[in-house]
Design a protein around this motif. Structure first.
Motif, PDB file in Angstrom:
ATOM      1  N   GLN A  49     148.825  98.546  67.431  1.00  0.00           N
ATOM      2  CA  GLN A  49     148.365  99.926  67.325  1.00  0.00           C
ATOM      3  C   GLN A  49     146.851  99.977  67.484  1.00  0.00           C
ATOM      4  OE1 GLN A  49     149.957 101.990  63.955  1.00  0.00           O
ATOM      5  NE2 GLN A  49     149.708 103.966  64.943  1.00  0.00           N
ATOM      6  N   SER A 109     143.318 102.853  68.839  1.00  0.00           N
ATOM      7  CA  SER A 109     142.860 104.240  68.970  1.00  0.00           C
ATOM      8  C   SER A 109     143.111 104.806  70.365  1.00  0.00           C
ATOM      9  CB  SER A 109     141.368 104.346  68.638  1.00  0.00           C
ATOM     10  OG  SER A 109     140.607 103.542  69.520  1.00  0.00           O
ATOM     11  N   THR A 150     145.656 104.090  74.257  1.00  0.00           N
ATOM     12  CA  THR A 150     146.850 103.448  74.806  1.00  0.00           C
ATOM     13  C   THR A 150     146.505 102.761  76.123  1.00  0.00           C
ATOM     14  OG1 THR A 150     148.239 105.140  73.785  1.00  0.00           O
ATOM     15  CG2 THR A 150     149.228 103.834  75.547  1.00  0.00           C
ATOM     16  N   TYR A 178     148.574 100.877  71.595  1.00  0.00           N
ATOM     17  CA  TYR A 178     149.096 102.243  71.623  1.00  0.00           C
ATOM     18  C   TYR A 178     148.590 103.026  70.415  1.00  0.00           C
ATOM     19  CZ  TYR A 178     152.425 100.548  68.094  1.00  0.00           C
ATOM     20  OH  TYR A 178     152.983 100.017  66.966  1.00  0.00           O
ATOM     21  N   GLU A 179     148.468 104.360  70.637  1.00  0.00           N
ATOM     22  CA  GLU A 179     148.049 105.258  69.561  1.00  0.00           C
ATOM     23  C   GLU A 179     149.226 105.649  68.682  1.00  0.00           C
ATOM     24  OE1 GLU A 179     144.791 108.231  70.827  1.00  0.00           O
ATOM     25  OE2 GLU A 179     145.902 107.797  72.655  1.00  0.00           O
ATOM     26  N   THR A 180     150.308 106.104  69.328  1.00  0.00           N
ATOM     27  CA  THR A 180     151.498 106.540  68.616  1.00  0.00           C
ATOM     28  C   THR A 180     152.724 105.956  69.307  1.00  0.00           C
ATOM     29  OG1 THR A 180     151.755 108.541  69.938  1.00  0.00           O
ATOM     30  CG2 THR A 180     150.384 108.698  67.959  1.00  0.00           C
ATOM     31  N   GLU A 181     153.873 106.056  68.652  1.00  0.00           N
ATOM     32  CA  GLU A 181     155.112 105.579  69.265  1.00  0.00           C
ATOM     33  C   GLU A 181     155.427 106.382  70.521  1.00  0.00           C
ATOM     34  OE1 GLU A 181     158.263 105.571  66.458  1.00  0.00           O
ATOM     35  OE2 GLU A 181     157.360 104.037  65.170  1.00  0.00           O
ATOM     36  N   SER A 182     155.058 107.669  70.502  1.00  0.00           N
ATOM     37  CA  SER A 182     155.291 108.519  71.669  1.00  0.00           C
ATOM     38  C   SER A 182     154.469 108.056  72.867  1.00  0.00           C
ATOM     39  CB  SER A 182     154.956 109.975  71.331  1.00  0.00           C
ATOM     40  OG  SER A 182     155.102 110.801  72.462  1.00  0.00           O
ATOM     41  N   SER A 183     153.177 107.735  72.638  1.00  0.00           N
ATOM     42  CA  SER A 183     152.326 107.268  73.737  1.00  0.00           C
ATOM     43  C   SER A 183     152.787 105.914  74.256  1.00  0.00           C
ATOM     44  CB  SER A 183     150.867 107.201  73.286  1.00  0.00           C
ATOM     45  OG  SER A 183     150.711 106.269  72.227  1.00  0.00           O
ATOM     46  N   SER A 186     155.938 104.873  74.228  1.00  0.00           N
ATOM     47  CA  SER A 186     157.143 105.142  75.002  1.00  0.00           C
ATOM     48  C   SER A 186     156.801 105.655  76.393  1.00  0.00           C
ATOM     49  CB  SER A 186     158.015 106.168  74.265  1.00  0.00           C
ATOM     50  OG  SER A 186     159.150 106.513  75.022  1.00  0.00           O
ATOM     51  N   TYR A 191     141.650 113.174  73.267  1.00  0.00           N
ATOM     52  CA  TYR A 191     142.905 112.651  73.790  1.00  0.00           C
ATOM     53  C   TYR A 191     142.945 112.694  75.316  1.00  0.00           C
ATOM     54  CZ  TYR A 191     144.283 113.106  68.957  1.00  0.00           C
ATOM     55  OH  TYR A 191     144.323 112.997  67.600  1.00  0.00           O
TER      56      TYR A 191
END
Length: 225
Positions: free
Chosen positions: A5, A7, A9, A22-27, A29, A62
Motif C-alpha cells: 500500500q 500514496s 498506484t 496501490y492506494e486502495t483496493e479499488s485502484s 483492481s 488524485y
C-alpha cells in the motif's frame, strides 16, 4: 510479485520481482485490469498511474495534482483532441496553456499532447451550443462550447484551483457531511402575553373610563386611541 500500500498506484520492477504499489483496493483492481487488457509496457515501470474518475480529479491530488507523498516519477500521459472546425489561434493558445498547467505537476510528459497516439488520459474539445465540461468515461474529459467562447472557457479551467486549495474547482462535490455544523446547545420557544393583549387588559381594568390616551405598540405600525 509483491503488493504494497502506498500514496499512489504504480508498478516497480527490480530484476525479476514486480512490486505493485496501490492506494486502495479499488485502484489496485483497476491497475490489474489494465495490465490484463493492455499488457505491461516498459513505460509503465516505476511510473505512477493516475486515474480520472471525477472532474475534480483534474486539479486534485488524485489526478495530475501533487500527491500527499512526493514521488520521483509523476508521468503525464495525455492527449488533447481539438475539433478541426473550431481551430483558431486563440483556442490553440489556450490549449497550450492547459497543457502547460497539466505539465507543471509532472516530472515527465508524453509529447506531443495533440496526437493520434495512445495516451492514458484524453481531453476532447468540441463545438457545442452551451459551455460545459463532463467526464464522459474514466480518463476522458470532454469540453464543449461555442467557437467564440471556448478560449475563455479553456482559460478559466486552466487557471482554476481545486477547492482543497481555496479554489472553486470541485466545490460541487461538497456534501452535508463535509460542512461543519455547530451543535445545538439550547433551544426554546418564547411564550408570553403579547404587548397588545397586555395593553388592552390594562385599559379594561382602568377605572377612569373617560381616560384619553395615545398608545404606541412596538409590534404594530398602527396606533390605537
Amino acid at each position: 510479485m509483491e503488493f504494497l500500500q502506498h500514496s499512489s498506484t504504480f508498478i516497480s520492477q527490480n530484476g525479476s520481482i514486480l512490486t505493485l504499489y496501490y492506494e486502495t483496493e479499488s485502484s489496485l483492481s483497476t491497475l490489474l485490469s489494465t495490465i490484463a487488457s493492455e499488457g505491461m509496457a516498459e513505460t509503465h515501470t516505476d511510473i505512477p498511474s493516475s486515474y480520472y474518475e471525477s472532474l475534480s480529479h483534474l486539479w486534485s491530488a488524485y489526478g495530475t495534482g501533487e500527491k500527499d507523498e512526493a514521488h520521483p516519477h509523476q508521468h503525464l500521459s495525455v492527449k488533447i483532441n481539438l475539433q478541426q472546425e473550431i481551430t483558431s489561434n486563440a483556442i490553440i493558445k489556450e490549449v497550450c496553456y492547459l497543457a502547460l498547467r497539466l505539465g507543471l505537476y509532472a516530472t515527465s510528459v508524453s509529447l506531443p499532447v495533440v496526437t493520434e497516439d495512445h495516451r492514458q488520459f484524453s481531453i476532447d474539445i468540441k463545438q457545442g451550443t452551451e459551455n460545459f465540461m463532463e467526464l464522459s468515461s474514466r480518463n476522458v474529459i470532454q469540453i464543449y462550447g461555442t467557437k467564440d467562447c471556448l478560449p475563455t472557457v479553456l482559460h478559466s479551467i486552466a487557471k482554476e484551483k481545486h477547492v482543497s486549495e481555496g479554489g472553486l474547482f470541485g466545490v460541487w462535490e461538497l456534501n452535508e457531511k463535509q460542512v461543519n455544523v455547530a451543535d445545538l446547545l439550547y433551544e426554546t420557544t418564547w411564550e408570553d402575553e403579547s404587548e397588545a393583549s397586555y395593553i388592552l387588559n390594562a385599559l379594561q381594568d382602568e377605572p377612569n373610563k373617560m381616560l384619553d390616551a395615545e398608545i404606541y405598540l412596538t409590534a404594530s405600525k398602527k396606533k390605537s386611541r
